[in-house]
Motif scaffolding. Structure first.
Motif, PDB file in Angstrom:
ATOM      1  N   MET A 185       0.856  -1.181   0.000  1.00  0.00           N
ATOM      2  CA  MET A 185       0.000   0.000   0.000  1.00  0.00           C
ATOM      3  C   MET A 185       0.902   1.245   0.000  1.00  0.00           C
ATOM      4  SD  MET A 185      -3.008   0.967   2.754  1.00  0.00           S
ATOM      5  CE  MET A 185      -4.119  -0.366   2.464  1.00  0.00           C
ATOM      6  N   ASN A 186       0.702   2.127  -0.989  1.00  0.00           N
ATOM      7  CA  ASN A 186       1.526   3.342  -1.038  1.00  0.00           C
ATOM      8  C   ASN A 186       0.929   4.419  -0.124  1.00  0.00           C
ATOM      9  OD1 ASN A 186      -0.487   4.780  -2.401  1.00  0.00           O
ATOM     10  ND2 ASN A 186       0.302   4.199  -4.414  1.00  0.00           N
ATOM     11  N   LYS A 187       1.608   5.536  -0.043  1.00  0.00           N
ATOM     12  CA  LYS A 187       1.231   6.606   0.882  1.00  0.00           C
ATOM     13  C   LYS A 187      -0.174   7.153   0.591  1.00  0.00           C
ATOM     14  CE  LYS A 187       3.140  10.808   2.871  1.00  0.00           C
ATOM     15  NZ  LYS A 187       4.249  11.768   2.827  1.00  0.00           N
TER      16      LYS A 187
ATOM     17  N   GLN B 120      -2.682   5.663  -0.942  1.00  0.00           N
ATOM     18  CA  GLN B 120      -3.690   4.656  -0.608  1.00  0.00           C
ATOM     19  C   GLN B 120      -3.906   4.592   0.909  1.00  0.00           C
ATOM     20  OE1 GLN B 120      -1.714   1.399  -2.564  1.00  0.00           O
ATOM     21  NE2 GLN B 120      -3.188   1.394  -4.288  1.00  0.00           N
ATOM     22  N   ARG B 121      -2.802   4.666   1.630  1.00  0.00           N
ATOM     23  CA  ARG B 121      -2.883   4.630   3.094  1.00  0.00           C
ATOM     24  C   ARG B 121      -3.679   5.826   3.615  1.00  0.00           C
ATOM     25  NH1 ARG B 121      -3.062   1.077   6.940  1.00  0.00           N
ATOM     26  NH2 ARG B 121      -2.362   1.892   8.904  1.00  0.00           N
ATOM     27  N   ASN B 122      -3.403   7.012   3.078  1.00  0.00           N
ATOM     28  CA  ASN B 122      -4.145   8.220   3.477  1.00  0.00           C
ATOM     29  C   ASN B 122      -5.631   8.078   3.174  1.00  0.00           C
ATOM     30  OD1 ASN B 122      -1.881   9.500   4.446  1.00  0.00           O
ATOM     31  ND2 ASN B 122      -1.525  10.694   2.586  1.00  0.00           N
TER      32      ASN B 122
ATOM     33  N   TYR C 145      -7.324   5.268   2.895  1.00  0.00           N
ATOM     34  CA  TYR C 145      -7.852   4.273   3.828  1.00  0.00           C
ATOM     35  C   TYR C 145      -8.110   4.911   5.204  1.00  0.00           C
ATOM     36  CZ  TYR C 145      -8.018   0.443   7.164  1.00  0.00           C
ATOM     37  OH  TYR C 145      -8.388  -0.397   8.180  1.00  0.00           O
ATOM     38  N   ASN C 146      -7.141   5.720   5.677  1.00  0.00           N
ATOM     39  CA  ASN C 146      -7.280   6.384   6.980  1.00  0.00           C
ATOM     40  C   ASN C 146      -8.495   7.326   7.000  1.00  0.00           C
ATOM     41  OD1 ASN C 146      -5.100   5.050   8.052  1.00  0.00           O
ATOM     42  ND2 ASN C 146      -3.655   6.725   7.706  1.00  0.00           N
TER      43      ASN C 146
END
Length: 159
Positions: free
Chosen positions: A1-3, A5-7, A9-10
């Motif tokens: 998961m790249n940055k 995608q992570r953001n 998701y959060n």
């Protein structure tokens, strides 16, 4: 998961669980309120000491801009006036105090905004002396009339 995608998701997780997250944070705050406030005060104190010279230097280098911003903020907050509106009032009063009619160039400070303390309505611009005069008289016409009568009475006796 790249940055990114992570953001994303959060964000989704937060929106889905916002109530739980806020409740958990509030619970933590209530349990640790003294510790949090103490740490905050200590941090602020240390920050001020650490950056005292930098802060002072910044203020001195940007004094006129900072003072202008403070003045604009104060006018808006206290009187709901912009600087342009103040300047228009000043021009309409011929740059003079609304009571004693002395020109603003005769005073050390700029003319002050006079307003009704009950309604908040802006009246006119006054010099400091006239503004203080109204304040000490508690903006009472009766008190001012009594003061005028007093001066007239004693002025006749002195002549």
């Amino acid at each position: 998961m790249n940055k990114e995608q992570r953001n994303e998701y959060n964000k989704e997780y937060y929106l889905k669980n916002k109530g739980k997250i806020i409740a958990r944070l509030n619970e933590y705050y209530l349990k640790n309120k003294v510790k949090i406030l103490t740490n905050r005060k200590e941090y602020q104190k240390a920050y001020r000491l650490k950056n005292k010279v930098k802060t002072r230097e910044y203020y001195l280098n940007n004094k006129s801009n900072i003072d202008k911003q403070k003045r604009e903020y104060r006018f808006k907050k206290l009187y709901n006036l912009t600087i342009d509106q103040y300047n228009n009032m000043l021009a309409q009063q011929y740059y003079s105090c609304g009571i004693c009619k002395k020109h603003e160039s005769e005073f050390k400070y700029k003319l002050l905004v006079d307003h009704c303390h009950t309604t908040g309505k802006v009246r006119e611009l006054l010099c400091n002396n006239c503004n203080v005069l109204l304040g000490h008289a508690k903006e009472s016409i009766n008190n001012l009339n009594n003061a005028i009568g007093y001066l007239i009475k004693h002025n006749k006796k002195d002549n």
